[in-house]
Write a protein that holds these residues in place. Structure first.
Motif, short mmCIF file in Angstrom:
data_model
loop_
_atom_site.label_atom_id
_atom_site.label_comp_id
_atom_site.label_asym_id
_atom_site.label_seq_id
_atom_site.Cartn_x
_atom_site.Cartn_y
_atom_site.Cartn_z
N GLY A 90 7.49 11.29 -14.21
CA GLY A 90 7.32 11.09 -12.78
C GLY A 90 5.96 11.57 -12.31
N ILE A 91 5.68 11.29 -11.05
CA ILE A 91 4.41 11.69 -10.47
C ILE A 91 4.62 12.23 -9.07
CG2 ILE A 91 3.88 9.43 -9.42
CD1 ILE A 91 0.96 9.87 -10.29
N VAL A 92 3.86 13.27 -8.72
CA VAL A 92 3.76 13.70 -7.33
C VAL A 92 2.34 13.40 -6.88
CG1 VAL A 92 5.59 15.44 -7.33
CG2 VAL A 92 3.31 16.10 -8.10
N SER A 93 2.22 12.54 -5.89
CA SER A 93 0.91 12.22 -5.34
C SER A 93 0.72 13.05 -4.08
CB SER A 93 0.82 10.72 -5.02
OG SER A 93 -0.50 10.37 -4.68
N ILE A 94 -0.11 14.07 -4.19
CA ILE A 94 -0.25 15.09 -3.15
C ILE A 94 -1.40 14.71 -2.22
CG2 ILE A 94 -0.64 17.54 -2.71
CD1 ILE A 94 0.28 18.06 -5.64
N HIS A 95 -1.07 14.38 -0.97
CA HIS A 95 -2.09 13.97 0.00
C HIS A 95 -1.65 14.33 1.41
CE1 HIS A 95 -3.37 11.35 -3.36
NE2 HIS A 95 -4.57 11.40 -2.79
N GLU A 96 -2.57 14.11 2.36
CA GLU A 96 -2.22 14.30 3.77
C GLU A 96 -1.28 13.17 4.21
OE1 GLU A 96 -5.95 11.83 3.62
OE2 GLU A 96 -5.20 13.64 2.63
N GLU A 97 -0.61 13.38 5.34
CA GLU A 97 0.47 12.49 5.77
C GLU A 97 0.02 11.05 5.95
OE1 GLU A 97 3.80 13.33 6.16
OE2 GLU A 97 3.07 15.11 5.09
N SER A 98 -1.15 10.81 6.55
CA SER A 98 -1.58 9.44 6.80
C SER A 98 -1.77 8.66 5.50
CB SER A 98 -2.88 9.43 7.62
OG SER A 98 -3.92 10.09 6.91
N LYS A 99 -2.30 9.34 4.50
CA LYS A 99 -2.49 8.70 3.20
C LYS A 99 -1.14 8.41 2.54
CE LYS A 99 -5.17 7.81 -0.53
NZ LYS A 99 -6.33 6.92 -0.58
N LEU A 100 -0.22 9.34 2.67
CA LEU A 100 1.10 9.15 2.08
C LEU A 100 1.86 8.01 2.75
CD1 LEU A 100 2.26 12.85 1.55
CD2 LEU A 100 1.44 11.25 -0.17
N ASP A 101 1.65 7.83 4.04
CA ASP A 101 2.30 6.71 4.75
C ASP A 101 1.92 5.38 4.11
OD1 ASP A 101 3.50 8.42 6.55
OD2 ASP A 101 1.96 8.17 8.10
N LYS A 102 0.63 5.17 3.90
CA LYS A 102 0.16 3.92 3.30
C LYS A 102 0.64 3.78 1.85
CE LYS A 102 -4.08 3.85 6.09
NZ LYS A 102 -5.56 3.92 6.06
N MET A 103 0.61 4.88 1.13
CA MET A 103 1.03 4.87 -0.27
C MET A 103 2.52 4.54 -0.40
SD MET A 103 0.19 7.89 -2.99
CE MET A 103 -1.51 7.97 -2.40
N GLU A 104 3.32 5.13 0.47
CA GLU A 104 4.75 4.90 0.43
C GLU A 104 5.08 3.44 0.76
OE1 GLU A 104 8.84 7.01 2.11
OE2 GLU A 104 6.97 7.21 3.23
N GLN A 105 4.41 2.90 1.76
CA GLN A 105 4.63 1.50 2.12
C GLN A 105 4.28 0.58 0.95
OE1 GLN A 105 2.34 0.17 5.49
NE2 GLN A 105 3.05 -1.93 5.33
N LYS A 106 3.14 0.83 0.32
CA LYS A 106 2.73 0.02 -0.82
C LYS A 106 3.70 0.15 -1.99
CE LYS A 106 -0.63 -1.98 -1.15
NZ LYS A 106 -0.91 -3.41 -0.89
N ALA A 107 4.21 1.35 -2.19
CA ALA A 107 5.15 1.57 -3.29
C ALA A 107 6.42 0.76 -3.11
CB ALA A 107 5.48 3.06 -3.40
N TYR A 108 6.97 0.76 -1.90
CA TYR A 108 8.20 0.00 -1.66
C TYR A 108 7.95 -1.50 -1.78
CZ TYR A 108 11.12 3.95 -0.35
OH TYR A 108 11.88 5.11 -0.38
N GLU A 109 6.78 -1.97 -1.33
CA GLU A 109 6.45 -3.38 -1.47
C GLU A 109 6.39 -3.79 -2.94
OE1 GLU A 109 2.75 -3.86 0.53
OE2 GLU A 109 3.60 -3.67 2.55
N ARG A 110 5.78 -2.94 -3.76
CA ARG A 110 5.58 -3.29 -5.16
C ARG A 110 6.83 -3.10 -6.00
NH1 ARG A 110 -0.64 -0.98 -6.02
NH2 ARG A 110 -1.66 -2.95 -5.45
N ARG A 111 7.75 -2.26 -5.57
CA ARG A 111 8.96 -2.04 -6.37
C ARG A 111 9.82 -3.29 -6.44
NH1 ARG A 111 13.20 2.83 -5.35
NH2 ARG A 111 13.71 1.50 -3.56
N VAL A 112 9.67 -4.20 -5.50
CA VAL A 112 10.44 -5.44 -5.53
C VAL A 112 10.21 -6.19 -6.85
CG1 VAL A 112 10.75 -7.70 -4.43
CG2 VAL A 112 10.38 -5.65 -3.02
N ASP A 113 8.96 -6.22 -7.30
CA ASP A 113 8.63 -6.90 -8.56
C ASP A 113 8.44 -5.93 -9.72
OD1 ASP A 113 8.58 -9.47 -7.38
OD2 ASP A 113 6.56 -9.09 -6.61
#
Length: 371
Positions: A90-113
């Motif tokens: 696993g990975i912990v991507s440690i960042h400020e909240e605004s960066k994590l918001d974008k990262m989380e959104q991208k992660a859920y989009e990509r998990r579909v495929d």
């Protein structure tokens, strides 16, 4: 049975040799042992899904590489190669909240495929520290359970050892292309002439040298990386997740307290392999900000490596223009340990006349040669 000569035994060449030997080809793998080969110095983070890089061609290759790893590891283990440094931690991507918001959104989009990326969870700072004890109390993190780490030297050596078990021959020396009737038909190595049905260049940051006698200017330059080796008192680090931290830095724990931290991305310095105060300061400054507990570890060493970089920042693969028996793949840059094993399998298929699983038009080899 086709015969193949593969020049360069980093992660890409080692994988090509393994897959070609597995397919029944006669394989000769040649490397001159240049100092600073990226594969041997690097620790790999297999987690392309949360990258903010938007290039679809790059992402498709990296995603396929991540998906392929578990299958490859099972094959290597069946051949007795159990030391690869690969583990899904696993990975912990440690960042400020605004960066994590974008990262989380991208992660859920990509998990579909890419369901192989596993669970996605937003962590508080306390939850992050519970998984990665060195983390700061200032930031939270994004957790992705399917991410893995791999040891560059170990996976490379396992691939080469497996190729040899399957009949490949390994040579050390400086290979020069041997041309007959305007076609590449083999190589000269230490005065020895070796013929083959196909010659393949996987020479990493040094690959351009091979093409100069053909008056071809390959678009490959070295990008220097400085990497730190740390030693922790804790011995349970083998189960810790990888940590990504701001400014493109990473922390990769292995078993028995061994931790790798890095890395710099230095352009325009050629093959200058010295460790610099500025490079080491950059790594420590950025990693300690997000993981202050790392400051208590012992400085066990440091290394430099040279990634193969291209103007387009994209890899390429294909037949060398004008030379029907000559193939090349290169330009993986910092993605070598993620995509290299998979791309090596594709390169072996291509050289052996088999159908590949990638769209070659996305990685056009014609674009790799500068006019």
């Amino acid at each position: 049975m086709k015969s193949l000569i593969i020049i360069g035994s980093g992660i890409l060449g080692a994988s090509t040799a393994y897959h070609a030997a597995k397919a029944g080809a006669s394989v000769t793998l040649i490397d001159r042992g240049d100092k600073g080969q990226a594969t041997g110095a690097a620790a790999g983070i297999v987690c392309p899904w949360i990258s903010q890089r938007r290039n679809k061609a790059w992402y498709g290759l990296a995603k396929s590489g991540a998906k392929y790893y578990p299958e490859l590891i099972r094959e290597l283990e069946a051949l007795g190669e159990t030391d690869t440094g690969y583990k899904q931690v696993g990975i912990v991507s440690i960042h400020e909240e605004s960066k994590l918001d974008k990262m989380e959104q991208k992660a859920y989009e990509r998990r579909v495929d890419a369901p192989e990326m596993g669970d996605i969870k937003r962590l508080s700072s306390k939850e992050t520290i519970a998984l990665f004890p060195y983390a700061t109390e200032e930031y939270g993190a994004l957790w992705v359970s399917g991410a893995a780490r791999v040891d560059g030297k170990a996976i490379r050596d396992a691939l080469i050892s497996s190729a040899v078990k399957l009949g490949a021959e390994r040579l050390t020396g400086d290979a020069e292309l041997f041309v007959e009737n305007s076609q590449v038909v083999g190589v000269l190595v230490e005065g020895q002439k070796i013929y083959a049905d196909r010659v393949i260049s996987t020479g990493g940051a040094w690959a351009a040298d091979l093409f100069k006698p053909l008056e071809l200017d390959l678009d490959i330059v070295p990008q220097k990386a400085q990497i730190l080796q740390l030693q922790a008192d804790e011995q349970s680090t083998g189960d810790w997740p990888v940590a990504m931290v701001p400014y493109g830095q990473y922390i990769v724990p292995f078993a028995n307290g061994r931790i790798v931290a890095g890395a710099t991305h230095e352009n325009g310095v050629g093959f200058d392999d010295k460790l610099t105060a500025g490079g080491i300061h950059h790594i420590l400054d950025k990693t300690l900000e997000a993981a202050p507990g790392l400051g208590q570890t012992e400085m066990a060493g440091a290394a430099t490596g040279f990634r193969p970089a291209t103007t387009s920042a994209l890899p390429f693969i294909g037949q060398v223009p004008g030379y029907e028996n000559f193939y090349v793949a290169n330009g993986l840059g910092a993605s070598g340990l993620t995509a290299g094993p998979y791309l090596g399998g594709q390169l072996a298929k291509l050289a052996l006349g088999e159908l590949v699983d990638i769209d070659l038009s996305l990685y056009q080899v014609e674009d790799a040669f500068r006019s």
